[in-house]
Design a protein around this motif. Structure first.
Motif, PDB file in Angstrom:
ATOM      1  N   GLY A  22       7.779  46.502  -2.670  1.00 59.52           N
ATOM      2  CA  GLY A  22       6.658  46.539  -3.594  1.00 59.52           C
ATOM      3  C   GLY A  22       5.315  46.502  -2.886  1.00 59.52           C
ATOM      4  N   PRO A  23       4.211  46.472  -3.631  1.00 60.04           N
ATOM      5  CA  PRO A  23       2.860  46.559  -3.049  1.00 60.04           C
ATOM      6  C   PRO A  23       2.461  45.345  -2.228  1.00 60.04           C
ATOM      7  CG  PRO A  23       2.748  46.164  -5.406  1.00 60.04           C
ATOM      8  CD  PRO A  23       4.169  46.458  -5.108  1.00 60.04           C
ATOM      9  N   ASN A  63       4.378  43.935   0.073  1.00 64.44           N
ATOM     10  CA  ASN A  63       4.995  43.909   1.393  1.00 64.44           C
ATOM     11  C   ASN A  63       3.931  44.211   2.445  1.00 64.44           C
ATOM     12  OD1 ASN A  63       6.401  45.544   3.784  1.00 64.44           O
ATOM     13  ND2 ASN A  63       7.892  44.116   2.917  1.00 64.44           N
ATOM     14  N   PRO A  64       3.798  43.381   3.488  1.00 69.80           N
ATOM     15  CA  PRO A  64       2.704  43.559   4.452  1.00 69.80           C
ATOM     16  C   PRO A  64       2.899  44.705   5.428  1.00 69.80           C
ATOM     17  CG  PRO A  64       4.076  41.704   5.090  1.00 69.80           C
ATOM     18  CD  PRO A  64       4.585  42.153   3.755  1.00 69.80           C
ATOM     19  N   VAL A  65       4.118  45.279   5.499  1.00 66.20           N
ATOM     20  CA  VAL A  65       4.399  46.331   6.485  1.00 66.20           C
ATOM     21  C   VAL A  65       4.387  47.709   5.842  1.00 66.20           C
ATOM     22  CG1 VAL A  65       6.013  47.160   8.238  1.00 66.20           C
ATOM     23  CG2 VAL A  65       5.778  44.697   7.809  1.00 66.20           C
ATOM     24  N   HIS A  66       5.190  47.895   4.789  1.00 62.39           N
ATOM     25  CA  HIS A  66       5.296  49.204   4.131  1.00 62.39           C
ATOM     26  C   HIS A  66       5.253  49.029   2.613  1.00 62.39           C
ATOM     27  CE1 HIS A  66       6.076  51.473   7.775  1.00 62.39           C
ATOM     28  NE2 HIS A  66       7.050  50.642   8.103  1.00 62.39           N
ATOM     29  N   PRO A  67       4.096  48.758   2.033  1.00 64.41           N
ATOM     30  CA  PRO A  67       4.013  48.565   0.582  1.00 64.41           C
ATOM     31  C   PRO A  67       4.303  49.852  -0.183  1.00 64.41           C
ATOM     32  CG  PRO A  67       1.822  48.666   1.542  1.00 64.41           C
ATOM     33  CD  PRO A  67       2.780  48.629   2.687  1.00 64.41           C
ATOM     34  N   ASN A  68       4.928  49.716  -1.355  1.00 63.85           N
ATOM     35  CA  ASN A  68       5.236  50.858  -2.234  1.00 63.85           C
ATOM     36  C   ASN A  68       6.011  51.950  -1.500  1.00 63.85           C
ATOM     37  OD1 ASN A  68       3.911  49.732  -4.515  1.00 63.85           O
ATOM     38  ND2 ASN A  68       1.943  50.402  -3.692  1.00 63.85           N
ATOM     39  N   THR A  69       7.127  51.557  -0.902  1.00 64.37           N
ATOM     40  CA  THR A  69       7.931  52.522  -0.158  1.00 64.37           C
ATOM     41  C   THR A  69       9.419  52.250  -0.336  1.00 64.37           C
ATOM     42  OG1 THR A  69       7.882  51.137   1.833  1.00 64.37           O
ATOM     43  CG2 THR A  69       6.212  52.865   1.666  1.00 64.37           C
ATOM     44  N   LEU A  70      10.209  53.247   0.053  1.00 66.06           N
ATOM     45  CA  LEU A  70      11.646  53.086   0.261  1.00 66.06           C
ATOM     46  C   LEU A  70      11.895  53.111   1.762  1.00 66.06           C
ATOM     47  CD1 LEU A  70      13.114  55.623  -2.348  1.00 66.06           C
ATOM     48  CD2 LEU A  70      12.889  53.143  -2.626  1.00 66.06           C
ATOM     49  N   ILE A  71      12.762  52.213   2.240  1.00 65.54           N
ATOM     50  CA  ILE A  71      13.133  52.176   3.652  1.00 65.54           C
ATOM     51  C   ILE A  71      14.600  52.584   3.769  1.00 65.54           C
ATOM     52  CG2 ILE A  71      13.288  50.778   5.734  1.00 65.54           C
ATOM     53  CD1 ILE A  71      10.439  51.194   4.700  1.00 65.54           C
ATOM     54  N   PRO A  72      14.905  53.745   4.379  1.00 59.72           N
ATOM     55  CA  PRO A  72      16.297  54.182   4.502  1.00 59.72           C
ATOM     56  C   PRO A  72      16.970  53.557   5.725  1.00 59.72           C
ATOM     57  CG  PRO A  72      14.822  55.906   5.284  1.00 59.72           C
ATOM     58  CD  PRO A  72      13.944  54.778   4.821  1.00 59.72           C
ATOM     59  N   LEU A  73      18.212  53.077   5.531  1.00 62.68           N
ATOM     60  CA  LEU A  73      19.004  52.505   6.613  1.00 62.68           C
ATOM     61  C   LEU A  73      20.299  53.292   6.756  1.00 62.68           C
ATOM     62  CD1 LEU A  73      18.707  48.678   5.814  1.00 62.68           C
ATOM     63  CD2 LEU A  73      17.137  50.112   7.137  1.00 62.68           C
ATOM     64  N   THR A  74      20.609  53.690   7.967  1.00 61.33           N
ATOM     65  CA  THR A  74      21.842  54.420   8.273  1.00 61.33           C
ATOM     66  C   THR A  74      22.696  53.588   9.219  1.00 61.33           C
ATOM     67  OG1 THR A  74      20.658  56.520   8.052  1.00 61.33           O
ATOM     68  CG2 THR A  74      22.799  56.587   9.141  1.00 61.33           C
ATOM     69  N   PRO A  98       5.499  55.759  -6.097  1.00 60.94           N
ATOM     70  CA  PRO A  98       4.328  55.464  -6.931  1.00 60.94           C
ATOM     71  C   PRO A  98       4.152  53.960  -7.110  1.00 60.94           C
ATOM     72  CG  PRO A  98       5.688  57.161  -7.933  1.00 60.94           C
ATOM     73  CD  PRO A  98       6.480  56.604  -6.793  1.00 60.94           C
ATOM     74  N   ALA A  99       2.929  53.547  -7.382  1.00 61.41           N
ATOM     75  CA  ALA A  99       2.623  52.119  -7.513  1.00 61.41           C
ATOM     76  C   ALA A  99       2.928  51.614  -8.916  1.00 61.41           C
ATOM     77  CB  ALA A  99       1.163  51.870  -7.155  1.00 61.41           C
ATOM     78  N   PHE A 100       4.151  51.846  -9.391  1.00 58.19           N
ATOM     79  CA  PHE A 100       4.597  51.265 -10.646  1.00 58.19           C
ATOM     80  C   PHE A 100       5.140  49.866 -10.373  1.00 58.19           C
ATOM     81  CE2 PHE A 100       5.741  55.670 -12.542  1.00 58.19           C
ATOM     82  CZ  PHE A 100       4.417  55.859 -12.908  1.00 58.19           C
ATOM     83  N   TYR A 101       5.204  49.051 -11.412  1.00 61.06           N
ATOM     84  CA  TYR A 101       5.799  47.727 -11.289  1.00 61.06           C
ATOM     85  C   TYR A 101       7.302  47.873 -11.519  1.00 61.06           C
ATOM     86  CZ  TYR A 101       7.179  43.004 -12.689  1.00 61.06           C
ATOM     87  OH  TYR A 101       7.822  41.808 -12.822  1.00 61.06           O
ATOM     88  N   TYR A 102       8.060  47.964 -10.430  1.00 59.64           N
ATOM     89  CA  TYR A 102       9.503  48.109 -10.552  1.00 59.64           C
ATOM     90  C   TYR A 102      10.222  46.799 -10.260  1.00 59.64           C
ATOM     91  CZ  TYR A 102       9.155  53.175 -11.036  1.00 59.64           C
ATOM     92  OH  TYR A 102       8.876  54.434 -11.503  1.00 59.64           O
ATOM     93  N   LEU A 103      11.334  46.604 -10.975  1.00 61.47           N
ATOM     94  CA  LEU A 103      12.134  45.396 -10.833  1.00 61.47           C
ATOM     95  C   LEU A 103      13.444  45.643 -10.105  1.00 61.47           C
ATOM     96  CD1 LEU A 103      11.754  43.979 -14.461  1.00 61.47           C
ATOM     97  CD2 LEU A 103      10.527  43.244 -12.412  1.00 61.47           C
TER      98      LEU A 103
END
Length: 385
Positions: free
Chosen positions: A250-251, A253-264, A279-284
């Protein structure tokens, strides 16, 4: 009595704040569900979910929960394309699995709310239906796939340390973190096509710096625990899509706000990919219905180690497994609508296995037998005459 209830509510609020992810808008623990007004919100009129035979599972799509609605996204390369809002009404967490509660709209959405009585609902193709189940602890942050739904179980005065499984009938505890200092970090569970449950843990309850990516079997057996250190503050959800595990930040996060982080997963290492803007929506919460099997389980080889006979059958069905050094098997039989008609789990096994099941109560027709052997899943068709 009234004062006692007030005291218990205050205690619960304090302890929920100690492990819950904060509201991305205010960095508080409010449960208000208001989208950020600067981002345009649209309704997707191209997917009428009231006439589909279950959720439309596109190969690269995933879903994001706002609390009052569900949005759909498509991953195109390293871009998350917003497809609009597809459903109204929901809860505080989101999962996708086959309909476990006797409804033909399958697969479908399941949501949960912070409650010990009737904590879960599912979408039946027209509206949301509350499931009349209860549990001694709060059931939150669900994840699902196929015939199982999983929750984090939160006792009073405790962090999140336990995972339970719901099969449409009952709830069973399957996993507790072995170290009392370790908690489940991200407020979500993800489930792959083999029924394995994926989640992130931490021992740093002040900063939410993760320590491990953990994968357990459908019965709770530890399959993998991989070192993974990352700032997961304000990590509101996760999902698996096409063999890749994604974390939603979410927004705040101090490193990557409003993002998805992919892990393989590569051998015994976690590879962190480039962040994907959201997008900067409020997601749960987040969920998908095409998770894949990132542990590279060979379903064909698994299928060759067990047999069903006779097939077609009339009353009794026998199952035999030729395998050494395995401890657990889960047998699930479903009808053509995806409803569970038989389920049984055997543990503390060793070499080879055989079982005869009385299915005389079933009507004539086609059924599907699913076996989870040490968390590895395969399916075979049977016919009753």
């Amino acid at each position: 009595m009234k004062n006692s209830k007030i005291i218990l509510l205050i205690i619960l609020t304090i302890h929920l704040e100690s492990f819950s992810q904060p509201n991305p808008l205010t960095n508080s623990y409010s449960f208000e569900h208001n989208p950020i007004s600067s981002v345009k919100r649209t309704f997707n009129t191209h997917n009428d979910y009231k006439v589909l035979a279950g959720i439309q599972c596109d190969s690269n799509s995933f879903f994001a929960l706002r609390g009052d609605s569900i949005d759909k996204y498509t991953l195109t390369g390293n871009t998350a394309v917003y497809n609009g809002t597809i459903l109204g009404g929901a809860g505080s967490s989101l999962a996708i699995c086959n309909n476990l509660n006797g409804n033909i709209f399958s697969p479908t959405f399941y949501t949960s709310v912070l409650s010990t009585a009737n904590p879960c609902s599912f979408y039946n193709g027209i509206n949301w239906t509350t499931i009349p189940i209860s549990y001694s602890d709060f059931l939150i942050n669900n994840g699902g796939n196929d015939t199982f739904l999983y929750f984090m179980a939160v006792p009073m005065n405790s962090f999140i340390r336990q995972i339970v499984r719901y099969d449409g009938i009952s709830i069973s505890p399957i996993y507790t973190t072995p170290n009392q200092g370790t908690i489940i970090d991200i407020a979500d569970l993800s489930v792959d096509n083999s029924g394995n449950v994926w989640f992130i843990t931490t021992s740093d309850t002040a900063n939410f710096i993760s320590d491990s990516l953990v994968i357990i079997s459908p019965s709770g057996q530890l399959l993998k625990q991989l070192s993974f250190a990352y700032n997961c503050k304000n990590a509101y959800g996760s999902f698996l899509l096409n063999n890749i595990f994604y974390i939603g930040l979410g927004p705040n996060n101090p490193v990557h706000p409003n993002t998805l982080i992919p892990l393989t997963i590569t051998a015994d290492s976690v590879i962190i990919g480039d962040s994907i803007n959201m997008p900067a929506f409020y997601y749960l919460d987040l969920a998908s219905c095409n998770p894949g099997s990132p542990l590279s389980i060979d379903i064909k080889n698994i299928s060759n180690i067990w047999n069903l006979f006779p097939n077609p059958f009339q009353e009794n069905l026998s199952i035999s497994i030729q395998k050494q050094y395995f401890k657990q098997v889960l047998i699930t039989i479903k009808d053509i609508l995806g409803q569970i008609v038989f389920i049984e789990e055997d543990e503390n096994l060793n070499n080879n296995y055989s079982k005869t099941i009385d299915l005389s109560f079933l009507s004539n027709g086609i059924y599907f037998v699913e076996l989870y052997i040490e968390g590895e899943r395969t399916v075979k068709k049977i016919v009753k005459q």
